[in-house]
Design an enzyme around this catalytic site. Sequence first.
Site, PDB file in Angstrom:
ATOM      1  N   CYS A  82     -21.467  -0.789 -46.792  1.00 12.37           N
ATOM      2  CA  CYS A  82     -22.523   0.199 -46.556  1.00 12.37           C
ATOM      3  C   CYS A  82     -22.482   1.282 -47.627  1.00 12.37           C
ATOM      4  O   CYS A  82     -23.496   1.906 -47.925  1.00 12.37           O
ATOM      5  CB  CYS A  82     -22.355   0.831 -45.182  1.00 12.37           C
ATOM      6  SG  CYS A  82     -22.379  -0.338 -43.817  1.00 12.37           S
ATOM      7  N   LYS A  87     -19.395  -7.198 -29.154  1.00 15.97           N
ATOM      8  CA  LYS A  87     -20.183  -8.281 -29.720  1.00 15.97           C
ATOM      9  C   LYS A  87     -19.943  -8.305 -31.221  1.00 15.97           C
ATOM     10  O   LYS A  87     -20.464  -7.478 -31.966  1.00 15.97           O
ATOM     11  CB  LYS A  87     -21.675  -8.109 -29.445  1.00 15.97           C
ATOM     12  CG  LYS A  87     -22.495  -9.329 -29.878  1.00 15.97           C
ATOM     13  CD  LYS A  87     -23.882  -8.943 -30.269  1.00 15.97           C
ATOM     14  CE  LYS A  87     -24.502  -9.654 -31.405  1.00 15.97           C
ATOM     15  NZ  LYS A  87     -23.742 -10.460 -32.309  1.00 15.97           N
ATOM     16  N   GLY A 107     -24.473  -1.575 -38.395  1.00 16.07           N
ATOM     17  CA  GLY A 107     -25.332  -2.686 -38.762  1.00 16.07           C
ATOM     18  C   GLY A 107     -26.592  -2.181 -39.435  1.00 16.07           C
ATOM     19  O   GLY A 107     -26.608  -1.104 -40.034  1.00 16.07           O
ATOM     20  N   SER A 108     -27.660  -2.946 -39.303  1.00 12.83           N
ATOM     21  CA  SER A 108     -28.896  -2.630 -40.022  1.00 12.83           C
ATOM     22  C   SER A 108     -29.690  -1.528 -39.328  1.00 12.83           C
ATOM     23  O   SER A 108     -29.641  -1.371 -38.101  1.00 12.83           O
ATOM     24  CB  SER A 108     -29.762  -3.877 -40.161  1.00 12.83           C
ATOM     25  OG  SER A 108     -30.413  -4.173 -38.949  1.00 12.83           O
ATOM     26  N   THR A 109     -30.454  -0.796 -40.126  1.00 11.08           N
ATOM     27  CA  THR A 109     -31.311   0.261 -39.592  1.00 11.08           C
ATOM     28  C   THR A 109     -32.367  -0.275 -38.628  1.00 11.08           C
ATOM     29  O   THR A 109     -32.543   0.282 -37.532  1.00 11.08           O
ATOM     30  CB  THR A 109     -31.964   1.037 -40.750  1.00 11.08           C
ATOM     31  OG1 THR A 109     -30.934   1.636 -41.542  1.00 11.08           O
ATOM     32  CG2 THR A 109     -32.894   2.116 -40.238  1.00 11.08           C
ATOM     33  N   GLU A 134     -32.362  -1.486 -49.628  1.00 13.84           N
ATOM     34  CA  GLU A 134     -30.974  -1.899 -49.427  1.00 13.84           C
ATOM     35  C   GLU A 134     -30.860  -3.406 -49.657  1.00 13.84           C
ATOM     36  O   GLU A 134     -31.563  -4.200 -49.035  1.00 13.84           O
ATOM     37  CB  GLU A 134     -30.500  -1.544 -48.011  1.00 13.84           C
ATOM     38  CG  GLU A 134     -29.029  -1.859 -47.799  1.00 13.84           C
ATOM     39  CD  GLU A 134     -28.536  -1.475 -46.413  1.00 13.84           C
ATOM     40  OE1 GLU A 134     -27.363  -1.083 -46.291  1.00 13.84           O
ATOM     41  OE2 GLU A 134     -29.325  -1.566 -45.451  1.00 13.84           O
ATOM     42  N   GLU A 140     -23.925   3.704 -37.372  1.00 15.68           N
ATOM     43  CA  GLU A 140     -23.905   3.797 -38.831  1.00 15.68           C
ATOM     44  C   GLU A 140     -24.690   2.604 -39.336  1.00 15.68           C
ATOM     45  O   GLU A 140     -24.382   1.462 -38.995  1.00 15.68           O
ATOM     46  CB  GLU A 140     -22.468   3.809 -39.345  1.00 15.68           C
ATOM     47  CG  GLU A 140     -22.348   4.163 -40.820  1.00 15.68           C
ATOM     48  CD  GLU A 140     -22.283   2.931 -41.697  1.00 15.68           C
ATOM     49  OE1 GLU A 140     -23.291   2.655 -42.394  1.00 15.68           O
ATOM     50  OE2 GLU A 140     -21.263   2.242 -41.684  1.00 15.68           O
TER      51      GLU A 140
END
Length: 545
Positions: A329, A214, A267-269, A427, A295
Site C-alpha cells: 500500500c 477472512k 484492502g481496496s477502496t 493505483e 486502510e
Amino acid sequence: MANAIFNVPLPPNEPVKSYAPGSPEKKALKLKLDELANQQIEIPIIIGGKEIKTNDTDNCVMPHNHKHVIAKYHKVSAKEVKMAIDNAMEAHKLWSRMEWQDRAAIFLKAADLLSLTEWRYILNAATMLGQSKNPFQAEIDAAAELADFFRFNAYYATQIYKEQPLHSPFGMWNRMEYRPLEGFIFAVAPFNFTSITGNLPTAPALMGNVSLLKPASSSVYSAYWIMKLLEAAGLPPGVINFVPGSGSKVGNPVMDSEYFGGIHFTGSTPTFQAMWRTAANNLPKYRTYPRIVGETGGKDFIFAHSSADVTALGVALIRGAFEYQGQKCSAASRAYISKSIWKELKDYMIAELKTVKMGDPYDFTNFFNAVIDKNAFDSISEYIKYAKDAKDAEIIFGGGCDDSMGYFIEPTVIETSNPKFKTMEEEIFGPVLTIYVYDDNKYEETLQLCDQTSPFSLTGAIFAQDRYAVERADKVLTNAAGNFYINDKPTGAVVGQQPFGGARASGTNDKAGSYLNLLRWVSARTIKENFIPPKDYRYPFLNER
C-alpha cells in the site's frame, strides 16, 4: 470487568535476521522451505477450535510457479458463517470478562514463539511460498512485524487501561472501565502482509473482543499458519474463527447479523466503501453502531528537489517502488523529479536495475519475485500496455510480462510529460513507477500538483538537502500523506516507530500498531461511586435566611 494494572514494559523492536550466506537462520529457513514445498496440506475452516470441511474448495499455489499446489483449502457458505458468528458470541461471554493481562499473556507468548522457535521459519517459509516474498521481505513482515504487533499492542493496552479521571473529590471515586464491544469484529485481510493478517483479528481480541478472520483468497496458506501459532500460544477456541471464502459469501451474512460490531479492514477502496454503505443501510438492525476501521491503499509519491542526494534518491526509488514487486500500500508509484538532477538519476537507476535478479524466492540471490496471481498479472500488464501505446509516455526500463510459469512482471519505469497521465493517478499495486520531470523553478507549483493529483493520502517522501525546500514540502503536502518521510523511501513503517495509516481515500487513519487503533476496539464506561450520598434533597439556596 476488573482493570487491575500490571505494567507491560515498552518492548524493543524484534531484531531482523539477515539470512546471509553461512548464517544459521539461512540454513533453518531453507530446510523449512523444502519441508513445506514438498507437501500438500488440507486447510479447513476453523470454528470454535474445530476443523470443518465443505464441498467447496480451492487451491493455494506458488505465484512464482503457479502449477505447484501447496494446499487445498475449504471455503465457507452462509451456513458456516452463521455457525462462526454464533460460536464467536458464545466465546464472547468468557473472553470479554477475562482479565486483560491474561489475554495479553497469550499474545506475548505468541510473539515469543514466533521470535524464538521454529515458528519463525514456518511463517517466513509460508509467506515466501504462498506470497512470493524474498527472505528479507518475509522476515520483516511475517516474523519481525507480527511479533512487534503482539508485543506493542500489549504495551499500548496497558497505557489505555491506566488512563483514568484526573480527580476524585473526597467522598467519591471516579473511574473508567474500558469494555470490549458488544458484537464481533469482522477482520478482512489483504494478501500482501502476513503481519497485517495477524494483527487485524488479534488487536480487537486483545481488548476483549471476538473476531472472524477472512483471509485474502491468495494468502490463505500463511493465514492458516497464523491460526495454528495462536492455537499453540493458548488462544481459547472461538475467540478468532477462521472463515476463508469469497467476499460475498462471507461478507453478506456477516454484515447482516445483529451482532456485527465492527470491521477491521485492509484492502481496496471500492470494497471498503461498499462495506461501509452496507453497514450504514443496516444500522437499524445492529445492537450498536459498528466501528469502521480501514486502510485502503495509496498512490504514494517521492518528490525530489534539485538539492537531493541523487544516489540516496535512486536507492529509495528502487527499494520503495520494487521491493515485494510494488505490492505494498505504501509503495512508491509516482515520482516528481527536478530537471537538473534527472539525467544523473536516470543513468544511475537504469544501471542499478540492470543488476536486479528476478525469479523464485527459494534462490536467495533474487531481489525480485512474482506478483500474487493471475488477476494482478493481467491488471498490471494492462497498465504497462497502455504506457507502451501512449504518445505522452515512454517506458525507460522493463515492461516485460511473462506468466508461462509464474506471474512475473519486470520492474518497470515510465517517464511521462503529462503529470495527469493514467499511471500517475491510478493505483496499480505492482512494480510500475511513473516519473514526471518538472522545471526547477516550478518547485512549489509542482508540490501543489502532487497534493491534488491523487485521491489517496497514505505515504509520501521528500528528498532535499535544502532545509527550506523540506519545510515547504512538509507544509504543502500536510494532507497528502498519513506517513511522511524526509530523505527516506515511503515504505517500511516500523511498529512503535512510525504508526501507519492514511486519510482521504486511503482509510480512516487509525494507525495500526498504536494506542489509537486499540482505542477503536473498546467502549468506555464512566463509573462514579459516591461514598457519602446526600440524605436531604434541599440545597442551601432554598433556605430563606
